[in-house]
Design a protein around this motif. Structure first.
Motif, PDB file in Angstrom:
ATOM      1  N   PHE A 184       7.955  -4.299  -7.096  1.00 10.34           N
ATOM      2  CA  PHE A 184       8.563  -2.992  -6.857  1.00 10.34           C
ATOM      3  C   PHE A 184       7.729  -1.771  -6.662  1.00 10.34           C
ATOM      4  CE2 PHE A 184      10.744   1.061  -7.664  1.00 10.34           C
ATOM      5  CZ  PHE A 184      11.675   0.703  -6.769  1.00 10.34           C
ATOM      6  N   THR A 185       7.819  -1.218  -5.214  1.00 12.60           N
ATOM      7  CA  THR A 185       6.887   0.011  -5.121  1.00 12.60           C
ATOM      8  C   THR A 185       8.099   1.136  -5.041  1.00 12.60           C
ATOM      9  OG1 THR A 185       7.255  -0.446  -2.716  1.00 12.60           O
ATOM     10  CG2 THR A 185       5.330  -1.417  -3.994  1.00 12.60           C
ATOM     11  N   GLY A 186       7.777   2.207  -5.808  1.00 10.51           N
ATOM     12  CA  GLY A 186       8.603   3.360  -5.886  1.00 10.51           C
ATOM     13  C   GLY A 186       8.387   3.926  -7.339  1.00 10.51           C
ATOM     14  N   THR A 187       9.384   4.797  -7.463  1.00 11.43           N
ATOM     15  CA  THR A 187       9.418   5.612  -8.621  1.00 11.43           C
ATOM     16  C   THR A 187      10.769   4.997  -9.490  1.00 11.43           C
ATOM     17  OG1 THR A 187      10.874   7.454  -7.818  1.00 11.43           O
ATOM     18  CG2 THR A 187       8.287   7.908  -7.892  1.00 11.43           C
ATOM     19  N   GLU A 188      10.773   5.192 -10.665  1.00 14.08           N
ATOM     20  CA  GLU A 188      11.974   4.952 -11.378  1.00 14.08           C
ATOM     21  C   GLU A 188      13.163   5.569 -11.471  1.00 14.08           C
ATOM     22  OE1 GLU A 188       9.593   6.843 -14.772  1.00 14.08           O
ATOM     23  OE2 GLU A 188       9.125   5.874 -12.617  1.00 14.08           O
ATOM     24  N   GLY A 189      13.002   6.823 -10.990  1.00 21.12           N
ATOM     25  CA  GLY A 189      14.024   7.754 -10.703  1.00 21.12           C
ATOM     26  C   GLY A 189      13.986   8.554  -9.646  1.00 21.12           C
ATOM     27  N   HIS A 190      14.394   9.590  -9.531  1.00 21.29           N
ATOM     28  CA  HIS A 190      14.396  10.885  -8.470  1.00 21.29           C
ATOM     29  C   HIS A 190      14.614  12.020  -8.966  1.00 21.29           C
ATOM     30  CE1 HIS A 190      15.402  12.754  -4.742  1.00 21.29           C
ATOM     31  NE2 HIS A 190      14.849  11.850  -3.814  1.00 21.29           N
ATOM     32  N   SER A 191      13.887  13.233  -8.622  1.00 22.28           N
ATOM     33  CA  SER A 191      14.356  14.462  -8.879  1.00 22.28           C
ATOM     34  C   SER A 191      15.437  15.037  -8.802  1.00 22.28           C
ATOM     35  CB  SER A 191      13.062  15.386  -8.348  1.00 22.28           C
ATOM     36  OG  SER A 191      13.398  15.533  -6.881  1.00 22.28           O
ATOM     37  N   LYS A 192      16.456  14.521  -8.008  1.00 19.15           N
ATOM     38  CA  LYS A 192      17.783  15.110  -7.700  1.00 19.15           C
ATOM     39  C   LYS A 192      18.752  14.556  -8.496  1.00 19.15           C
ATOM     40  CE  LYS A 192      16.012  17.589  -4.461  1.00 19.15           C
ATOM     41  NZ  LYS A 192      15.942  19.139  -4.594  1.00 19.15           N
ATOM     42  N   GLY A 221       4.171   5.745 -14.859  1.00 19.40           N
ATOM     43  CA  GLY A 221       2.827   5.832 -15.098  1.00 19.40           C
ATOM     44  C   GLY A 221       1.856   4.926 -14.403  1.00 19.40           C
ATOM     45  N   GLU A 222       2.284   3.875 -13.549  1.00 19.76           N
ATOM     46  CA  GLU A 222       1.550   2.737 -13.031  1.00 19.76           C
ATOM     47  C   GLU A 222       0.922   3.576 -11.692  1.00 19.76           C
ATOM     48  OE1 GLU A 222       0.545  -0.001 -13.833  1.00 19.76           O
ATOM     49  OE2 GLU A 222       1.420   0.132 -15.897  1.00 19.76           O
ATOM     50  N   PRO A 223      -0.153   3.430 -11.193  1.00 26.70           N
ATOM     51  CA  PRO A 223      -0.622   3.857  -9.840  1.00 26.70           C
ATOM     52  C   PRO A 223       0.161   3.362  -8.791  1.00 26.70           C
ATOM     53  CG  PRO A 223      -2.348   1.979 -10.482  1.00 26.70           C
ATOM     54  CD  PRO A 223      -1.215   2.319 -11.698  1.00 26.70           C
ATOM     55  N   THR A 224       0.187   4.173  -7.652  1.00 25.88           N
ATOM     56  CA  THR A 224       0.764   4.088  -6.400  1.00 25.88           C
ATOM     57  C   THR A 224      -0.208   3.129  -5.572  1.00 25.88           C
ATOM     58  OG1 THR A 224       0.027   6.177  -5.369  1.00 25.88           O
ATOM     59  CG2 THR A 224       2.272   5.866  -6.410  1.00 25.88           C
ATOM     60  N   LEU A 225       0.373   2.577  -4.480  1.00 25.75           N
ATOM     61  CA  LEU A 225      -0.501   1.795  -3.394  1.00 25.75           C
ATOM     62  C   LEU A 225      -0.253   2.712  -2.266  1.00 25.75           C
ATOM     63  CD1 LEU A 225       0.317  -1.758  -4.121  1.00 25.75           C
ATOM     64  CD2 LEU A 225      -1.901  -0.759  -4.752  1.00 25.75           C
ATOM     65  N   ASP A 226      -1.443   2.483  -1.483  1.00 26.21           N
ATOM     66  CA  ASP A 226      -1.421   3.249   0.043  1.00 26.21           C
ATOM     67  C   ASP A 226      -1.854   2.398   0.899  1.00 26.21           C
ATOM     68  OD1 ASP A 226       0.474   5.472   0.074  1.00 26.21           O
ATOM     69  OD2 ASP A 226      -0.987   6.574  -1.459  1.00 26.21           O
ATOM     70  N   GLY A 227      -2.046   2.998   2.137  1.00 23.89           N
ATOM     71  CA  GLY A 227      -2.643   2.224   3.122  1.00 23.89           C
ATOM     72  C   GLY A 227      -2.142   0.907   3.261  1.00 23.89           C
ATOM     73  N   ILE A 228      -3.112   0.004   3.941  1.00 21.45           N
ATOM     74  CA  ILE A 228      -2.700  -1.356   4.113  1.00 21.45           C
ATOM     75  C   ILE A 228      -2.493  -2.292   2.755  1.00 21.45           C
ATOM     76  CG2 ILE A 228      -3.547  -3.550   4.898  1.00 21.45           C
ATOM     77  CD1 ILE A 228      -2.873  -1.663   7.254  1.00 21.45           C
ATOM     78  N   GLU A 229      -2.988  -1.739   1.577  1.00 20.16           N
ATOM     79  CA  GLU A 229      -2.895  -2.462   0.324  1.00 20.16           C
ATOM     80  C   GLU A 229      -1.455  -2.382  -0.048  1.00 20.16           C
ATOM     81  OE1 GLU A 229      -5.225  -0.218  -2.552  1.00 20.16           O
ATOM     82  OE2 GLU A 229      -7.205  -0.823  -1.597  1.00 20.16           O
ATOM     83  N   VAL A 230      -0.538  -1.572   0.447  1.00 22.26           N
ATOM     84  CA  VAL A 230       0.908  -1.852   0.103  1.00 22.26           C
ATOM     85  C   VAL A 230       1.365  -3.010   0.602  1.00 22.26           C
ATOM     86  CG1 VAL A 230       3.101  -0.868   0.653  1.00 22.26           C
ATOM     87  CG2 VAL A 230       1.119   0.794   0.110  1.00 22.26           C
ATOM     88  N   TYR A 231       0.734  -3.370   1.981  1.00 23.94           N
ATOM     89  CA  TYR A 231       1.362  -4.609   2.573  1.00 23.94           C
ATOM     90  C   TYR A 231       0.698  -5.636   2.201  1.00 23.94           C
ATOM     91  CZ  TYR A 231       2.798  -0.414   5.758  1.00 23.94           C
ATOM     92  OH  TYR A 231       3.135   0.547   6.025  1.00 23.94           O
ATOM     93  N   TRP A 232      -0.547  -5.629   1.702  1.00 28.79           N
ATOM     94  CA  TRP A 232      -0.895  -6.723   1.097  1.00 28.79           C
ATOM     95  C   TRP A 232      -0.180  -7.312  -0.222  1.00 28.79           C
ATOM     96  CZ3 TRP A 232      -6.996  -5.218   0.783  1.00 28.79           C
ATOM     97  CH2 TRP A 232      -7.575  -5.426   1.957  1.00 28.79           C
ATOM     98  N   ALA A 233      -0.010  -6.370  -0.866  1.00 24.84           N
ATOM     99  CA  ALA A 233       0.905  -6.587  -2.279  1.00 24.84           C
ATOM    100  C   ALA A 233       2.048  -7.138  -2.054  1.00 24.84           C
ATOM    101  CB  ALA A 233       0.703  -5.172  -3.224  1.00 24.84           C
ATOM    102  N   THR A 234       2.678  -6.718  -0.997  1.00 25.86           N
ATOM    103  CA  THR A 234       4.066  -6.981  -0.886  1.00 25.86           C
ATOM    104  C   THR A 234       4.124  -8.480  -0.147  1.00 25.86           C
ATOM    105  OG1 THR A 234       4.795  -4.728  -0.313  1.00 25.86           O
ATOM    106  CG2 THR A 234       6.246  -6.408   0.422  1.00 25.86           C
ATOM    107  N   SER A 235       3.168  -8.667   0.530  1.00 20.99           N
ATOM    108  CA  SER A 235       3.059  -9.905   1.390  1.00 20.99           C
ATOM    109  C   SER A 235       2.371 -11.084   0.172  1.00 20.99           C
ATOM    110  CB  SER A 235       1.878 -10.015   2.355  1.00 20.99           C
ATOM    111  OG  SER A 235       1.477 -11.192   2.671  1.00 20.99           O
ATOM    112  N   GLY A 236       1.961 -10.489  -0.684  1.00 17.58           N
ATOM    113  CA  GLY A 236       1.501 -11.550  -1.701  1.00 17.58           C
ATOM    114  C   GLY A 236       2.364 -11.750  -2.701  1.00 17.58           C
ATOM    115  N   ALA A 237       3.641 -11.018  -2.885  1.00 17.14           N
ATOM    116  CA  ALA A 237       4.602 -11.293  -3.846  1.00 17.14           C
ATOM    117  C   ALA A 237       5.639 -12.314  -3.602  1.00 17.14           C
ATOM    118  CB  ALA A 237       5.325 -10.075  -3.898  1.00 17.14           C
TER     119      ALA A 237
END
Length: 349
Positions: A184-192, A221-237
């Motif tokens: 899962f990529t994203g926050t656990e909540g939303h400011s609104k 508190g886990e780091p975010t992913l950016d760039g192509i690494e987001v797609y690597w991680a999603t592809s690898g799941a």
């Protein structure tokens, strides 16, 4: 034919100072429109504001910074003579600013793209901005879209988030660090919203947090992913979780859904009204209605590789074929030029 080419001035926050720039939606619109043969002049509003004043400034000077950037933008519009102006950051403008944009290019069609999850009522003059546009393109076909129309938008149309198959695709030779059972990529909540309003999403993420083989990026508190690494991680799941902050709006999904599917991950998505017009349950992905159903489905598909991979492949092919950035840009241009477009999920007010 050359006569079919349009000059399109696209205003957005392209986040050129961040690896995030690779994965944002507006990048895909530029790519799709260019591939259709149009000329696109991107204007990255906040990047130019930072260039003009790169050091931290007090609040009262931020107004000057924004005003100066707006002047630069108007000058570029005036010299470019666009056929279409596409505003992908409407909430940063005012109705008077939109009027000045129209004066700078009186012959241009003025289009706004809104991807926010609900009408931003707290922005002064928000609905006055909508009235100033020729077309508003949104990511839902439900009550928020209807509210835009009721508040005075001339025309509203639903266009879901596009994908980019050139980089959003399977990556077969990945290091182990990019592989997981569930991602899962994203926050656990939303400011609104209060976390209580997101009980199902929070419930799932809190259980995944301690589950072996699950990877969460950008929440707790886990780091975010950016760039192509987001797609690597999603592809690898093996399984990707897609769940919105709000899940009761017709056909509304964040770009997380198409991101997961287009990378070839088997996707478990929270069901929203009429979502099967976009992707079909059991064919392209699996939908769930409750947290318990999510975990039951996850356990079953982790134990049945062949069925999981079959659905994942079909989902990816459907996303690449029907929601790629070139085809979605064609829908957008059809809307602008004819007021209509051809898709099974079409919604226009």
């Amino acid at each position: 034919m050359l006569s079919d080419s349009r000059r399109i001035f696209l205003v957005a926050d392209f986040k050129n100072d961040s690896p995030k720039s690779i994965r944002i939606e507006r990048r895909r619109w530029v790519k799709g429109l260019v591939r259709l043969g149009h000329d696109v002049q991107p204007f990255s509003f906040w990047d130019i504001a930072e260039q003009k004043c790169p050091w931290p400034v007090p609040f009262f000077k931020q107004r000057w910074q924004k005003a100066r950037t707006f002047e630069i933008m108007l000058e570029q519009i005036g010299r470019y003579h666009p056929d279409i102006i596409l505003l992908n950051m409407m909430k940063y403008f005012t109705s008077s600013m939109v009027e000045q944009i129209r004066q700078a290019a009186p012959e241009a069609v003025l289009v706004g793209r809104d991807v926010d999850i609900y009408p931003l009522k707290e922005i002064p003059g928000w609905f006055e901005i909508l009235k100033s546009l020729d077309l508003v393109v949104v990511t839902n076909a439900g009550e928020w879209m209807m509210q835009f129309k009721k508040k005075g938008a001339r025309k509203c149309a639903f266009l879901p988030c596009p994908c980019d198959p050139d980089i959003q695709r399977p990556y077969p030779h990945l290091d182990e660090r990019w592989k997981s059972d569930i991602i899962f990529t994203g926050t656990e909540g939303h400011s609104k919203f209060d976390l209580e309003d997101l009980s199902e999403r929070s419930q799932i993420l809190r259980r995944l947090r301690t589950r072996k083989g699950a990877r969460l990026y950008g929440c707790f508190g886990e780091p975010t992913l950016d760039g192509i690494e987001v797609y690597w991680a999603t592809s690898g799941a093996k399984i990707a979780l897609s769940i919105n902050v709000v899940n009761d709006i017709r056909m509304y999904h964040s770009d997380r859904l198409v991101n997961c599917l287009s990378c070839g991950a088997f996707t478990l998505a929270k069901r929203v009204p009429d979502t099967e017009l976009l992707f079909q349950d059991g064919k392209h992905l699996r939908y769930f209605d409750t947290a318990e159903e999510f975990f039951d489905l996850a356990d079953w598909y982790l134990a049945h590789d062949e069925e999981r991979e079959r659905i994942a492949c079909a989902g990816m092919e459907h996303a690449h074929r029907e929601f790629n950035c070139t085809k979605m840009a064609r829908h957008l241009m059809d809307l602008i030029e004819t007021g209509d477009y051809n898709a099974s999920w079409k919604a226009i007010l």
